[in-house]
Each structure stands twice: as structure tokens, then as C-alpha cells.
Write a protein that holds these residues in place. Structure first.
Motif, PDB file in Angstrom:
ATOM      1  N   GLY A   1       0.793  -1.223   0.000  1.00 41.15           N
ATOM      2  CA  GLY A   1       0.000   0.000   0.000  1.00 41.15           C
ATOM      3  C   GLY A   1       0.823   1.270   0.000  1.00 41.15           C
ATOM      4  N   ARG A   2       2.102   1.154  -0.313  1.00 44.29           N
ATOM      5  CA  ARG A   2       2.970   2.326  -0.297  1.00 44.29           C
ATOM      6  C   ARG A   2       2.972   3.074  -1.620  1.00 44.29           C
ATOM      7  NH1 ARG A   2       8.250  -0.078   2.257  1.00 44.29           N
ATOM      8  NH2 ARG A   2       8.846   2.077   2.584  1.00 44.29           N
ATOM      9  N   ILE A   3       2.565   2.404  -2.679  1.00 45.60           N
ATOM     10  CA  ILE A   3       2.353   3.030  -3.977  1.00 45.60           C
ATOM     11  C   ILE A   3       1.069   2.450  -4.552  1.00 45.60           C
ATOM     12  CG2 ILE A   3       4.808   3.392  -4.505  1.00 45.60           C
ATOM     13  CD1 ILE A   3       4.229   0.964  -6.586  1.00 45.60           C
ATOM     14  N   ALA A   4       0.558   3.118  -5.565  1.00 50.48           N
ATOM     15  CA  ALA A   4      -0.607   2.592  -6.286  1.00 50.48           C
ATOM     16  C   ALA A   4      -0.284   2.623  -7.774  1.00 50.48           C
ATOM     17  CB  ALA A   4      -1.839   3.432  -5.998  1.00 50.48           C
ATOM     18  N   LEU A   5      -0.781   1.633  -8.479  1.00 56.03           N
ATOM     19  CA  LEU A   5      -0.661   1.600  -9.927  1.00 56.03           C
ATOM     20  C   LEU A   5      -2.008   1.981 -10.514  1.00 56.03           C
ATOM     21  CD1 LEU A   5       1.326  -1.734 -10.242  1.00 56.03           C
ATOM     22  CD2 LEU A   5       2.233   0.577 -10.379  1.00 56.03           C
ATOM     23  N   LYS A   6      -2.033   3.023 -11.309  1.00 55.70           N
ATOM     24  CA  LYS A   6      -3.266   3.520 -11.925  1.00 55.70           C
ATOM     25  C   LYS A   6      -3.169   3.338 -13.432  1.00 55.70           C
ATOM     26  CE  LYS A   6      -4.579   5.341  -7.971  1.00 55.70           C
ATOM     27  NZ  LYS A   6      -5.761   5.050  -7.247  1.00 55.70           N
ATOM     28  N   GLN A   7      -4.223   2.801 -14.029  1.00 55.52           N
ATOM     29  CA  GLN A   7      -4.189   2.534 -15.469  1.00 55.52           C
ATOM     30  C   GLN A   7      -4.303   3.837 -16.255  1.00 55.52           C
ATOM     31  OE1 GLN A   7      -7.158  -0.186 -16.966  1.00 55.52           O
ATOM     32  NE2 GLN A   7      -5.853  -0.725 -18.672  1.00 55.52           N
ATOM     33  N   LYS A   8      -3.353   4.044 -17.180  1.00 54.03           N
ATOM     34  CA  LYS A   8      -3.388   5.187 -18.100  1.00 54.03           C
ATOM     35  C   LYS A   8      -4.136   4.812 -19.367  1.00 54.03           C
ATOM     36  CE  LYS A   8       1.144   6.538 -18.535  1.00 54.03           C
ATOM     37  NZ  LYS A   8       2.290   7.421 -18.753  1.00 54.03           N
ATOM     38  N   ALA A   9      -3.798   3.646 -19.876  1.00 57.44           N
ATOM     39  CA  ALA A   9      -4.370   3.117 -21.110  1.00 57.44           C
ATOM     40  C   ALA A   9      -4.208   1.605 -21.021  1.00 57.44           C
ATOM     41  CB  ALA A   9      -3.624   3.685 -22.318  1.00 57.44           C
ATOM     42  N   PRO A  10      -4.838   0.860 -21.909  1.00 53.03           N
ATOM     43  CA  PRO A  10      -4.660  -0.590 -21.857  1.00 53.03           C
ATOM     44  C   PRO A  10      -3.169  -0.966 -21.874  1.00 53.03           C
ATOM     45  CG  PRO A  10      -6.403  -0.037 -23.385  1.00 53.03           C
ATOM     46  CD  PRO A  10      -5.762   1.265 -22.981  1.00 53.03           C
ATOM     47  N   GLY A  11      -2.754  -1.663 -20.829  1.00 49.95           N
ATOM     48  CA  GLY A  11      -1.365  -2.098 -20.734  1.00 49.95           C
ATOM     49  C   GLY A  11      -0.389  -1.046 -20.253  1.00 49.95           C
ATOM     50  N   GLN A  12      -0.867   0.150 -19.913  1.00 55.95           N
ATOM     51  CA  GLN A  12       0.007   1.225 -19.440  1.00 55.95           C
ATOM     52  C   GLN A  12      -0.472   1.693 -18.071  1.00 55.95           C
ATOM     53  OE1 GLN A  12      -0.163   4.268 -22.431  1.00 55.95           O
ATOM     54  NE2 GLN A  12       1.574   3.399 -23.532  1.00 55.95           N
ATOM     55  N   TYR A  13       0.460   1.768 -17.128  1.00 56.71           N
ATOM     56  CA  TYR A  13       0.122   2.162 -15.765  1.00 56.71           C
ATOM     57  C   TYR A  13       1.051   3.261 -15.292  1.00 56.71           C
ATOM     58  CZ  TYR A  13      -2.677  -2.026 -15.718  1.00 56.71           C
ATOM     59  OH  TYR A  13      -3.618  -2.970 -16.012  1.00 56.71           O
ATOM     60  N   ARG A  14       0.505   4.160 -14.491  1.00 56.46           N
ATOM     61  CA  ARG A  14       1.323   5.181 -13.850  1.00 56.46           C
ATOM     62  C   ARG A  14       1.487   4.789 -12.388  1.00 56.46           C
ATOM     63  NH1 ARG A  14      -2.201   9.302 -11.532  1.00 56.46           N
ATOM     64  NH2 ARG A  14      -4.335   8.685 -11.955  1.00 56.46           N
ATOM     65  N   VAL A  15       2.576   5.223 -11.802  1.00 56.00           N
ATOM     66  CA  VAL A  15       2.898   4.873 -10.421  1.00 56.00           C
ATOM     67  C   VAL A  15       2.692   6.107  -9.553  1.00 56.00           C
ATOM     68  CG1 VAL A  15       4.666   3.934  -8.893  1.00 56.00           C
ATOM     69  CG2 VAL A  15       4.620   3.257 -11.297  1.00 56.00           C
ATOM     70  N   VAL A  16       1.891   5.950  -8.499  1.00 61.48           N
ATOM     71  CA  VAL A  16       1.545   7.063  -7.624  1.00 61.48           C
ATOM     72  C   VAL A  16       1.922   6.687  -6.190  1.00 61.48           C
ATOM     73  CG1 VAL A  16      -0.354   8.526  -6.821  1.00 61.48           C
ATOM     74  CG2 VAL A  16      -0.390   7.593  -9.138  1.00 61.48           C
ATOM     75  N   PRO A  17       2.658   7.563  -5.479  1.00 65.98           N
ATOM     76  CA  PRO A  17       2.997   7.244  -4.086  1.00 65.98           C
ATOM     77  C   PRO A  17       1.799   7.448  -3.173  1.00 65.98           C
ATOM     78  CG  PRO A  17       3.815   9.422  -4.635  1.00 65.98           C
ATOM     79  CD  PRO A  17       3.220   8.831  -5.905  1.00 65.98           C
ATOM     80  N   SER A  18       1.743   6.674  -2.092  1.00 69.88           N
ATOM     81  CA  SER A  18       0.699   6.896  -1.090  1.00 69.88           C
ATOM     82  C   SER A  18       1.130   8.059  -0.211  1.00 69.88           C
ATOM     83  CB  SER A  18       0.515   5.633  -0.230  1.00 69.88           C
ATOM     84  OG  SER A  18       1.653   5.460   0.604  1.00 69.88           O
ATOM     85  N   ALA A  19       0.188   8.651   0.502  1.00 66.07           N
ATOM     86  CA  ALA A  19       0.495   9.752   1.423  1.00 66.07           C
ATOM     87  C   ALA A  19       1.465   9.263   2.493  1.00 66.07           C
ATOM     88  CB  ALA A  19      -0.779  10.292   2.032  1.00 66.07           C
ATOM     89  N   GLU A  20       1.259   8.056   2.962  1.00 67.09           N
ATOM     90  CA  GLU A  20       2.123   7.491   4.007  1.00 67.09           C
ATOM     91  C   GLU A  20       3.564   7.330   3.509  1.00 67.09           C
ATOM     92  OE1 GLU A  20       2.275   3.507   6.789  1.00 67.09           O
ATOM     93  OE2 GLU A  20       0.386   4.092   5.881  1.00 67.09           O
ATOM     94  N   ALA A  21       3.728   6.899   2.280  1.00 68.22           N
ATOM     95  CA  ALA A  21       5.070   6.731   1.719  1.00 68.22           C
ATOM     96  C   ALA A  21       5.762   8.086   1.588  1.00 68.22           C
ATOM     97  CB  ALA A  21       5.002   6.047   0.360  1.00 68.22           C
ATOM     98  N   THR A  22       5.003   9.099   1.191  1.00 67.43           N
ATOM     99  CA  THR A  22       5.563  10.437   1.051  1.00 67.43           C
ATOM    100  C   THR A  22       6.086  10.937   2.393  1.00 67.43           C
ATOM    101  OG1 THR A  22       4.024  10.863  -0.753  1.00 67.43           O
ATOM    102  CG2 THR A  22       5.064  12.775   0.258  1.00 67.43           C
ATOM    103  N   GLU A  23       5.343  10.665   3.467  1.00 73.49           N
ATOM    104  CA  GLU A  23       5.771  11.089   4.792  1.00 73.49           C
ATOM    105  C   GLU A  23       7.000  10.309   5.261  1.00 73.49           C
ATOM    106  OE1 GLU A  23       2.367  10.463   7.254  1.00 73.49           O
ATOM    107  OE2 GLU A  23       1.203  12.019   6.246  1.00 73.49           O
ATOM    108  N   GLN A  24       7.097   9.037   4.912  1.00 76.22           N
ATOM    109  CA  GLN A  24       8.232   8.215   5.333  1.00 76.22           C
ATOM    110  C   GLN A  24       9.533   8.670   4.740  1.00 76.22           C
ATOM    111  OE1 GLN A  24       7.050   4.236   4.265  1.00 76.22           O
ATOM    112  NE2 GLN A  24       6.767   3.709   6.410  1.00 76.22           N
ATOM    113  N   VAL A  25       9.524   9.069   3.485  1.00 79.24           N
ATOM    114  CA  VAL A  25      10.746   9.430   2.789  1.00 79.24           C
ATOM    115  C   VAL A  25      11.157  10.853   3.122  1.00 79.24           C
ATOM    116  CG1 VAL A  25      11.790   9.766   0.513  1.00 79.24           C
ATOM    117  CG2 VAL A  25      10.374   7.768   0.955  1.00 79.24           C
ATOM    118  N   ALA A  26      10.189  11.694   3.421  1.00 77.85           N
ATOM    119  CA  ALA A  26      10.478  13.116   3.707  1.00 77.85           C
ATOM    120  C   ALA A  26      11.331  13.291   4.937  1.00 77.85           C
ATOM    121  CB  ALA A  26       9.182  13.885   3.857  1.00 77.85           C
TER     122      ALA A  26
END
Length: 75
Positions: free
Chosen positions: A50-75
Motif C-alpha cells: 500500500g505504499r504506492i498505487a498503480l493507476k491505469q493510463k491506457a490498456p497495458g500502461q500504468y502510472r505509479v503514484v505514491p501513497s500519502a504514508e510513503a511520502t511522509e516516510q521518505v520526507a
């Protein structure tokens, strides 16, 4: 939730946070020291945790989005 932290997951999260909405190929280019397989496996693990999410851009293409919790951990 407590996550194991390694240099690899920290590196991946830093790239995802710096470049939100990037795709797998962009991540591979951002991490030349890693193979495509290493990047994919780490994204899979981070997604399952649950530290990142994969969101579909198009068939077979995904973008990678960080979770809020992951952003806080790295900061």
C-alpha cells in the motif's frame, strides 16, 4: 503499519515521489543501477504494502503514484 525499509525501496520511493505519475519505463531509466526485473518486483512489493498505487493510463500502461504514508516516510 510498519514496513521493512531497504536501500532499494527507499530509492524507488524517492523516484516515485520526485516524479509522480511516472510509468515503469521511466522508473527503469531513473534507476540505471537496477534491472527491469528488480524495478518491477520492488513496485509489486510496494504496491502490495500500500505504499504506492498503480493507476491505469491506457490498456497495458500504468502510472505509479505514491501513497500519502510513503511520502511522509521518505520526507
Amino acid at each position: 503499519m510498519l514496513f521493512r525499509s531497504t536501500a532499494l525501496d527507499r530509492r524507488m520511493l524517492e523516484v516515485v515521489i520526485r516524479s509522480p505519475d511516472c510509468d515503469l519505463d521511466e522508473l527503469v531509466l531513473e534507476c540505471p543501477e537496477l534491472t527491469w526485473n528488480q524495478v518491477f518486483l520492488e513496485l509489486d512489493r510496494l504496491s502490495r504494502e500500500g505504499r504506492i498505487a498503480l493507476k491505469q493510463k491506457a490498456p497495458g500502461q500504468y502510472r505509479v503514484v505514491p501513497s500519502a504514508e510513503a511520502t511522509e516516510q521518505v520526507a
